[in-house]
Design an enzyme around this catalytic site. Sequence first.
Site, short mmCIF file in Angstrom:
data_model
loop_
_atom_site.label_atom_id
_atom_site.label_comp_id
_atom_site.label_asym_id
_atom_site.label_seq_id
_atom_site.Cartn_x
_atom_site.Cartn_y
_atom_site.Cartn_z
N HIS A 19 79.38 -27.14 119.21
CA HIS A 19 78.49 -27.46 120.33
C HIS A 19 78.28 -28.96 119.99
O HIS A 19 77.38 -29.33 119.31
CB HIS A 19 77.09 -26.48 120.09
CG HIS A 19 76.24 -26.78 121.32
ND1 HIS A 19 75.67 -25.76 121.82
CD2 HIS A 19 76.07 -27.81 122.17
CE1 HIS A 19 75.18 -26.14 122.98
NE2 HIS A 19 75.38 -27.46 123.19
N GLU A 242 68.44 -21.65 126.76
CA GLU A 242 67.79 -22.63 126.03
C GLU A 242 66.38 -23.00 126.69
O GLU A 242 65.46 -22.55 126.31
CB GLU A 242 68.63 -24.08 126.23
CG GLU A 242 68.05 -25.32 125.50
CD GLU A 242 68.86 -26.58 125.66
OE1 GLU A 242 68.65 -27.50 124.83
OE2 GLU A 242 69.43 -26.75 126.73
N ASP A 320 74.82 -30.82 118.90
CA ASP A 320 74.55 -30.89 120.43
C ASP A 320 75.12 -32.35 120.70
O ASP A 320 75.94 -32.56 121.05
CB ASP A 320 73.10 -30.53 120.48
CG ASP A 320 72.93 -30.42 122.05
OD1 ASP A 320 73.86 -30.41 122.82
OD2 ASP A 320 71.71 -29.60 122.44
N ASP A 321 73.78 -33.34 120.84
CA ASP A 321 73.59 -34.61 121.08
C ASP A 321 73.25 -35.47 119.71
O ASP A 321 71.89 -35.80 119.81
CB ASP A 321 73.05 -34.99 122.42
CG ASP A 321 73.53 -34.54 123.50
OD1 ASP A 321 74.59 -34.71 124.22
OD2 ASP A 321 73.08 -33.14 123.98
#
Length: 380
Positions: A19, A242, A320-321
């Site tokens: 992810h 989420e 994620d980011d």
Amino acid sequence: MTTTNIIDYIRGIPKVELHLHIEGSFEPERVFKIAQRNQLTVKIEKPAPQNSEETTAIQKLSQKARDIGAELIQGDDGSIQVVFESAEQLSQAYHFDNLQEFLDIYYAGMNVLQSEQDFYDLTMAYLERCHAQNVLHTEIFFDPQGHTCRGIALETVINGISRALDDGKQKFGISSGLIMSYLRHLSEEDAINTWHEAQPYLDKLIGVGLDSAELGHPPSKFKNVFAMARSANIKVVAHAGEEGPPEYIWQALDVLKVDRVDHGNRSLEDDALVNRLVSDEMTLTICPLSNNKLQVVTEMNAHPLKIMLNLGLKATVHSDDPAYFGGYINENFEAVQQALGLSRNDIYRLVLNAIDGSFMTEKQKMALHTKVAAYHKAVL
């Protein structure tokens, strides 16, 4: 095992990342380097507010610009532009309180990506991080619509990222896959157009996904375009649960028929859903630092990861980011380990879950299982 030793264990164990948004790995220094190469400014533009909520957001962004010394350009209609003049200013702007503030700065960085070399450099920088953190396999998302809407050809995006992934395999031995992710705040028609545009490049993709702001955009909205991917034997994944309700996870399972659920935190609110996920051995790609930064969990010691493991869910850990949320995969493991007191066996299980939930071949999975088991045994 002491805390120091378990941190060393985390840093040394071979890992798989499932992810990761490649645009979300765009560090401020590299944003400015590429912006300068393309003779572009790095800026956030907000149109004239249409309601009190948007007015408040503009006031808050204006104050942030003043606080960090960025140039603030105010329109007569209430619109604003915030122009960043250095990587240091941009780095200070990487602090935000909600999803929309994150997306504002996220798209400001994305806008400087113009050429195949830009996408190559962005991806190679991430792979260098992977190599440093013992990630041996990664499956990354990219957002095609965020680029094609700016006039950047899909071919430019895919070729730049793919070339870096190929070179990363040669240089670092990192295997990888590329997932084309649809922006859920856009229409399904737009996603279908993107799917058709991507046909010449399907050999470079392992899957399609669904991301962006979740609330108000249920997975069922994209039923048809996901069916197209499945009919082409392309894997499908989706962000669900989420900020969205458990119902969104049900839809991801039963309407989109996903092979993997991204996030899935709110599955714990529905016992029947937990039982279904356990029965299906469905992988959940959990992103602890992201969850904390976006207030999915208010405190890391309240993160549900340990509960998920105890319930038999196939939870995994990812970044994620990472440029925006404070760390790459090791930092995510370390943060959640320290907050929840995860054991070495918990970490081992999370890593094995990620291998099992990947889209590698069975032969590749077996080889990684062997490598991780050997590492685990060696540090007993």
